[in-house]
Design a protein around this motif. Structure first.
Motif, mmCIF file in Angstrom:
data_model
loop_
_atom_site.group_PDB
_atom_site.id
_atom_site.type_symbol
_atom_site.label_atom_id
_atom_site.label_comp_id
_atom_site.label_asym_id
_atom_site.label_seq_id
_atom_site.Cartn_x
_atom_site.Cartn_y
_atom_site.Cartn_z
ATOM 1 N N UNK A 151 5.380 7.735 -2.298
ATOM 2 C CA UNK A 151 6.330 7.249 -1.292
ATOM 3 C C UNK A 151 5.826 7.494 0.127
ATOM 4 N N UNK A 152 5.032 8.558 0.287
ATOM 5 C CA UNK A 152 4.564 8.892 1.639
ATOM 6 C C UNK A 152 3.514 7.907 2.152
ATOM 7 N N UNK A 153 2.827 7.156 1.237
ATOM 8 C CA UNK A 153 1.856 6.153 1.690
ATOM 9 C C UNK A 153 2.531 5.160 2.626
ATOM 10 N N UNK A 154 3.657 4.621 2.142
ATOM 11 C CA UNK A 154 4.355 3.581 2.904
ATOM 12 C C UNK A 154 4.953 4.143 4.183
ATOM 13 N N UNK A 155 5.498 5.341 4.102
ATOM 14 C CA UNK A 155 6.102 5.972 5.271
ATOM 15 C C UNK A 155 5.061 6.169 6.376
ATOM 16 N N UNK A 156 3.887 6.682 5.991
ATOM 17 C CA UNK A 156 2.826 6.931 6.972
ATOM 18 C C UNK A 156 2.283 5.619 7.524
ATOM 19 N N UNK A 157 2.097 4.631 6.645
ATOM 20 C CA UNK A 157 1.617 3.324 7.102
ATOM 21 C C UNK A 157 2.594 2.705 8.096
ATOM 22 N N UNK A 158 3.888 2.838 7.826
ATOM 23 C CA UNK A 158 4.899 2.303 8.751
ATOM 24 C C UNK A 158 4.875 3.033 10.092
ATOM 25 N N UNK A 159 4.631 4.337 10.036
ATOM 26 C CA UNK A 159 4.529 5.115 11.278
ATOM 27 C C UNK A 159 3.385 4.597 12.135
ATOM 28 N N UNK A 160 2.252 4.337 11.504
ATOM 29 C CA UNK A 160 1.077 3.833 12.232
ATOM 30 C C UNK A 160 1.337 2.406 12.713
ATOM 31 N N UNK A 167 -1.268 -4.754 11.001
ATOM 32 C CA UNK A 167 -1.434 -4.450 9.582
ATOM 33 C C UNK A 167 -2.138 -3.102 9.437
ATOM 34 N N UNK A 168 -1.835 -2.413 8.339
ATOM 35 C CA UNK A 168 -2.416 -1.082 8.105
ATOM 36 C C UNK A 168 -2.979 -1.028 6.683
ATOM 37 N N UNK A 169 -4.207 -0.525 6.556
ATOM 38 C CA UNK A 169 -4.790 -0.252 5.241
ATOM 39 C C UNK A 169 -5.190 1.219 5.216
ATOM 40 N N UNK A 188 5.462 -7.955 6.459
ATOM 41 C CA UNK A 188 6.688 -8.048 5.652
ATOM 42 C C UNK A 188 6.480 -7.699 4.180
ATOM 43 N N UNK A 189 5.358 -7.079 3.844
ATOM 44 C CA UNK A 189 5.129 -6.687 2.451
ATOM 45 C C UNK A 189 4.102 -5.566 2.376
ATOM 46 N N UNK A 190 4.152 -4.846 1.256
ATOM 47 C CA UNK A 190 3.169 -3.787 1.014
ATOM 48 C C UNK A 190 2.707 -3.867 -0.434
#
Length: 348
Positions: A151-160, A167-169, A188-190
């Motif tokens: 879950x933290x992948x998406x949270x951190x990517x959204x923070x960046x 876009x974030x990879x 709009x997607x991950x």
């Protein structure tokens, strides 16, 4: 095609602008460079860093941007706040793909950005990014958050992403069953993209990855296609890594395949022909080129997709690969048996 790499100089040619030049050359594009800092490093140790002056940095950027048509820019090592602000001021009005590779620490342990400059990096460099490609460690530094669950992948990517990157990879977020996952956050997607994991320390894979993404974006690939292309390109460079010094192996990009390069050059010239969209049939177009005396379609390079028209624009949808075309390659195969000097074909 002209692609610009802005970053530090690595005298071992394992990473930095030297690595990007090798990657761009292998992809048959012209690589341009702007140096932000000189490093003293090799495959075993990291020595000194000396940033260039703001004056020469600005002069390098102006020299390149006023002379060349640049189709994409990669930003790597920026080192300090002065460099960051010069880059921002020179690039902020550009409307081309910009890939940010937020290098913070070298494989050999050297710090590639001053700690005091990270806030300015977040404020000025990240908003320039079409896509930013931090590894797990870099993502944690930029977001000031530990990755400790899926879950933290998406949270951190959204923070960046909230810092301004479209876009974030986050690369290498998880290893499972000999696979390594990259987490991708678009507008709009991950989703995650997996690839085979190679348990081998190397120097240069991050640079190869971001350089390959830039190339794909400049070729009008979408984010998902670009990430997949970069992952495959990087996997091959790690697989072929060579121990050229006494320390960590350096990633190695195989010599250019001349058949592939010749076809790529021809396709590039073809799609730039004025009003060529009028000649693209309803079934779309493929373009193939073969080795001498091909035996099967696997001896013939073609586009894995098609050359397609969208309105008055023509786009290459797919990558060049042996066996990439079935129908046009089969036709070329039949013709070459009678006329071996004919080694290329296109359907129009």
């Amino acid at each position: 095609m002209n692609l610009l790499s802005i970053g530090g100089s690595d005298p071992s040619s394992g990473a930095g602008i030297q690595s990007d030049i090798k990657a761009f050359y292998s992809l048959n594009v012209h690589g341009l460079t702007v140096i932000t800092a000189i490093t003293g490093q090799n495959t075993s140790t990291f020595g000194m860093v000396e940033a260039v002056s703001q004056k020469i940095l600005k002069n390098q950027l102006e020299s390149i941007l006023t002379d060349f048509k640049i189709e994409g820019i990669k930003i790597g090592m920026v080192f300090n706040s002065q460099i960051i602000k010069v880059i921002f001021n020179e690039l902020k009005k550009l409307k081309i793909p910009i890939v940010v590779d937020p290098v913070i620490k070298s494989t050999t342990g050297g710090l590639l950005i001053e700690k005091s400059a990270i806030k300015d990096f977040q404020k000025y460099i990240i908003p320039l990014a079409t896509i930013i490609t931090p590894n797990k460690f870099e993502a944690e530094i930029l977001s000031e958050t530990k990755i400790n669950s899926e879950k933290s992948f998406k949270k951190i990517a959204k923070t960046i992403q909230k810092m301004g990157s479209k876009n974030v990879v986050i690369t290498g977020v998880k290893r499972k069953n000999n696979q390594i996952l990259d987490f991708v956050l678009e507008n709009n997607k991950s989703y995650s993209i997996s690839g085979e994991f190679i348990s081998r320390e190397n120097h240069g894979s991050g640079c190869n990855y971001s350089a390959a993404i830039l190339y794909a974006l400049a070729k009008n690939k979408n984010i998902q296609e670009s990430v997949k292309f970069a992952k495959e390109f990087t996997y091959k460079s790690i697989k072929n890594a060579k121990k050229v010094g006494k320390g960590i192996p350096v990633t190695y990009i195989q010599e250019k395949d001349e058949i592939n390069s010749e076809l790529l050059k021809a396709i590039t010239e073809f799609v730039e022909i004025k009003n060529i969209y009028k000649n693209i049939p309803e079934c779309q177009t493929n373009f193939v080129h073969s080795k001498e005396n091909p035996k099967t379609i696997n001896d013939i390079v073609g586009i894995s997709g098609r050359i397609v028209k969208t309105g008055k624009e023509v786009t290459v949808a797919g990558n060049l690969t042996y066996g990439g075309s079935k129908h046009v390659a089969t036709a070329l195969l039949a013709i070459s048996r009678k006329f071996p000097e004919i080694r290329s074909a296109i359907n129009l």
